[in-house]
Design an enzyme around this catalytic site. Structure first.
Site, PDB file in Angstrom:
ATOM      1  N   SER A 194       0.828  -1.199   0.000  1.00 10.61           N
ATOM      2  CA  SER A 194       0.000   0.000   0.000  1.00 10.61           C
ATOM      3  C   SER A 194       0.872   1.263   0.000  1.00 10.61           C
ATOM      4  O   SER A 194       1.774   1.389  -0.821  1.00 10.61           O
ATOM      5  CB  SER A 194      -0.973  -0.044   1.180  1.00 10.61           C
ATOM      6  OG  SER A 194      -2.051   0.823   0.985  1.00 10.61           O
ATOM      7  N   ASP A 314      -8.535  -6.028  -5.744  1.00 13.68           N
ATOM      8  CA  ASP A 314      -8.211  -4.891  -4.891  1.00 13.68           C
ATOM      9  C   ASP A 314      -8.801  -3.626  -5.516  1.00 13.68           C
ATOM     10  O   ASP A 314      -8.277  -3.093  -6.487  1.00 13.68           O
ATOM     11  CB  ASP A 314      -6.689  -4.758  -4.765  1.00 13.68           C
ATOM     12  CG  ASP A 314      -6.277  -3.736  -3.716  1.00 13.68           C
ATOM     13  OD1 ASP A 314      -7.141  -2.949  -3.283  1.00 13.68           O
ATOM     14  OD2 ASP A 314      -5.087  -3.728  -3.336  1.00 13.68           O
ATOM     15  N   HIS A 345      -6.919  -6.200  -0.655  1.00 10.82           N
ATOM     16  CA  HIS A 345      -5.743  -5.444  -0.208  1.00 10.82           C
ATOM     17  C   HIS A 345      -5.029  -6.237   0.897  1.00 10.82           C
ATOM     18  O   HIS A 345      -5.043  -5.858   2.066  1.00 10.82           O
ATOM     19  CB  HIS A 345      -6.226  -4.088   0.303  1.00 10.82           C
ATOM     20  CG  HIS A 345      -5.205  -3.002   0.247  1.00 10.82           C
ATOM     21  ND1 HIS A 345      -4.601  -2.595  -0.919  1.00 10.82           N
ATOM     22  CD2 HIS A 345      -4.660  -2.231   1.236  1.00 10.82           C
ATOM     23  CE1 HIS A 345      -3.753  -1.616  -0.661  1.00 10.82           C
ATOM     24  NE2 HIS A 345      -3.767  -1.381   0.631  1.00 10.82           N
TER      25      HIS A 345
END
Length: 600
Positions: A194, A314, A345
């Site tokens: 991320s 995602d 995610h």
């Protein structure tokens, strides 16, 4: 059971080349190191983590998305007007008042340190040092959070410079006692997921010496495409009110220090106003602010190899963030590999049957230790099969399927972009009911067109594109498109059966579902020519609109139907205007370019 190897845990303060808090001194950032106690220098795996040392949970308040889209007259904006150039400030180094032997460093207390995942303990056992850096504006560090900025990238880059003897670090923030990384071989990797993986991409684009490889997992390669899309505010799914200034505020953990925060509060509040102005939620155009945060523009500077890991389900960091990075590396003949899994995610180190951890081990051994294990000669792309999660398909190039052109003969079609015509309730936010109605029922707020009846199992793999002509009776509008697999099937879901940090598989539906949304596309109708300027809409004129869908790799079973849906606002992704907009699709104007082929 093997015993963990002896390790040393220490904390240093690395000097960055920037002064974001305006005190006239180079900002220092806190860096935590966990390394094996061995006699020879070791390579390092480095995590740049703006979330370290906690975040401002109470400050994470979203913008209201129940607002109309602002209409603009035609804008006179040239491409050169939106190009960002960084102008560095020349700052003196902090004074050095001595040097300390790194073996005499005291260890920080456990509550000062937050581990990212158990991957790094695994890597330490394999002979790597793990380096975790807090960012500008985090508790215990200097500076201001300027999410995604060139200053943030340069700050995190300085840690690699220090590991290679090209930057300063100190034992604390006051005494000027220098410490060097004699224990590091100078070979460094960056990794994590991320925002953390995003920083790895950004740092790699500086071409910093010593950074041999990065492994971004769901990393952002273009911040505009994370928070915006073709002139629309369009952040992570179900988080439409999110924006970059909110993330910067969330990560500014200096605010959690009651003694430090008052000294920096006014400077931080000023930076927040600047972020809000420059991110420009109102027009959502691409501009210099977003150009600064578009790392794809600088792939030619990358000297490191890249192993992209990305979830195909995602819708936070969408698949194209990783896939476009891989495509850019591939186009320049740079060393790269990509793994696409069926999750959202998440980390997939403990996904049953996944090659993730083995590939990471071999990748790091090759690029940091120089081991000739053949990893660079194997498949370039690994993709988890959606019909059988135990099967991993491999490709040598992306996309693996060439586009097919589809042209349709269809009547003129009109639909209303009017949320009141749907079952959606703005207070309840019943998005699943809205999606079911959009996809499975005849309704007045969309246009549905069967694309292809699937006769044999077919692979959709790549990035689809659509072109059509439309007339709009308002001065602005949201245009959305969706490609859907229609047909009853017990599908694989991205939900976990098990623990992400222990062992898991993806759940299979117990009862057949009617459809699966393969991909979506969106745009502001006023951005029909480009994403950086608006053009006026004449309500009596048909204009050509062209959009790219988010990439995917998905197998459609025989006897299903691939369906195209055109609609307006997307309650999962866009703002939700109150305006009632009529959209008319010109007869025979729809053209699709689909990466699809039969596999049986």
């Amino acid at each position: 059971m093997p015993q963990p190897k002896p390790t040393k845990f220490e904390k240093v303060y690395v000097e960055t080349p920037v002064d974001t808090d305006g005190d006239g001194k180079r900002d220092l950032i806190a860096v935590y190191i966990k390394r094996p106690l061995v006699s020879q220098p070791v390579p390092a795996v480095y995590v740049a983590n703006p979330y370290m040392l906690h975040c401002n949970e109470d400050w994470y308040t979203l913008y209201d998305v129940n607002t109309n889209i602002k209409a603009y007259p035609t804008q006179d904006i040239d491409e050169k007007d939106i190009q960002y150039t960084y102008v560095p400030k020349v700052l003196d180094h902090r004074p050095i008042h001595g040097e300390v032997d790194e073996n005499r460093m005291s260890e920080p207390t456990p509550d000062q340190y937050e581990c990212i995942s158990d991957l790094y303990d695994h890597l330490i056992d394999r002979g790597y040092a793990a380096v975790f850096s807090a960012g500008l504006g985090t508790k215990g560090s200097d500076g201001i959070t300027l999410t995604g900025s060139h200053e943030e990238i340069l700050a995190f880059k300085s840690v690699i410079d220090w590991l290679n003897g090209n930057a300063l670090a100190f034992t604390n923030r006051e005494d000027g006692i220098q410490i060097k990384a004699h224990w590091c071989s100078g070979n460094v990797a960056m990794s994590a997921r991320s925002y953390l993986g995003t920083m790895a991409i950004g740092v790699a684009t500086t071409g910093v010496p010593g950074l041999k490889t990065i492994i971004p997992e769901a990393g952002i390669s273009n911040w505009y495409e994370y928070y915006r899309h073709n002139g629309l505010t369009l952040p992570a799914m179900d988080w439409q009110g999110d924006d970059l200034d909110i993330l910067a505020r969330y990560c500014f953990s200096r605010a959690l220090d009651p003694q430090d925060y008052p000294t920096i509060q006014s400077r931080f509040e000023k930076s927040q106003k600047q972020l809000q102005e420059q991110e420009d939620r109102e027009s959502a155009n691409y501009n210099r602010f977003w150009d600064e945060r578009n790392y794809l523009k600088h792939v030619d500077n990358i000297q490191a190899s890249i192993f992209v890991i990305q979830g195909l389900n995602d819708w936070n960091v969408k698949p194209d963030q990783g896939i476009r990075l891989f495509e850019a590396m591939q186009a320049q003949g740079k060393e790269c590999m990509m793994l696409l899994h069926r999750g959202q995610h998440i980390y997939t180190y403990h996904l049953e049957g996944a090659p993730t951890l083995d590939l990471i081990d071999r990748w790091l051994d090759h690029y940091l230790k120089g081991i000739d294990n053949g990893i660079e000669k194997g498949p370039r792309i690994y993709v988890e099969n959606n019909l059988d999660q135990k099967q991993w398909d491999t490709y040598t190039v992306w996309p693996p399927v060439k586009d097919r052109f589809f042209e349709f003969h269809h009547p003129e079609a009109t639909f209303m972009d009017d949320l009141s015509l749907s079952v959606y309730d703005r207070k309840e936010k019943n998005t699943k009911a809205w999606l079911d109605q959009l996809v499975t029922e005849k309704n007045a707020f969309s246009y549905r067109l069967p694309v292809q009846s699937i006769q044999t199992t077919s692979l959709f793999s790549g990035r689809a594109k659509i072109r059509f002509r439309a007339k709009i009776n308002q001065p602005t509008a949201i245009l959305s498109a969706m490609l859907v697999d229609h047909g009853k099937q017990c599908r694989l879901t991205p939900e976990l059966d098990g623990d992400e940090n222990q062992h898991f598989v993806f759940k299979q539906e117990k009862n057949p579902s009617d459809y699966f949304v393969i991909t979506r596309a969106w745009m502001n109708a006023q951005n029909r020519s480009c994403n950086y300027k608006k053009e006026a809409i004449d309500p009596d004129t048909f204009y050509t609109y062209e959009m790219e869908f988010v990439s995917n790799d998905y197998r459609i079973e025989a006897h299903h139907t691939l369906v195209l849906i055109l609609y307006g606002m997307d309650v999962d992704q866009t703002q939700l205007p109150y305006t009632k907009t009529q959209i008319t699709i010109e007869k025979d104007s729809i053209e699709l370019f689909l990466p699809i082929k039969a596999t049986d």
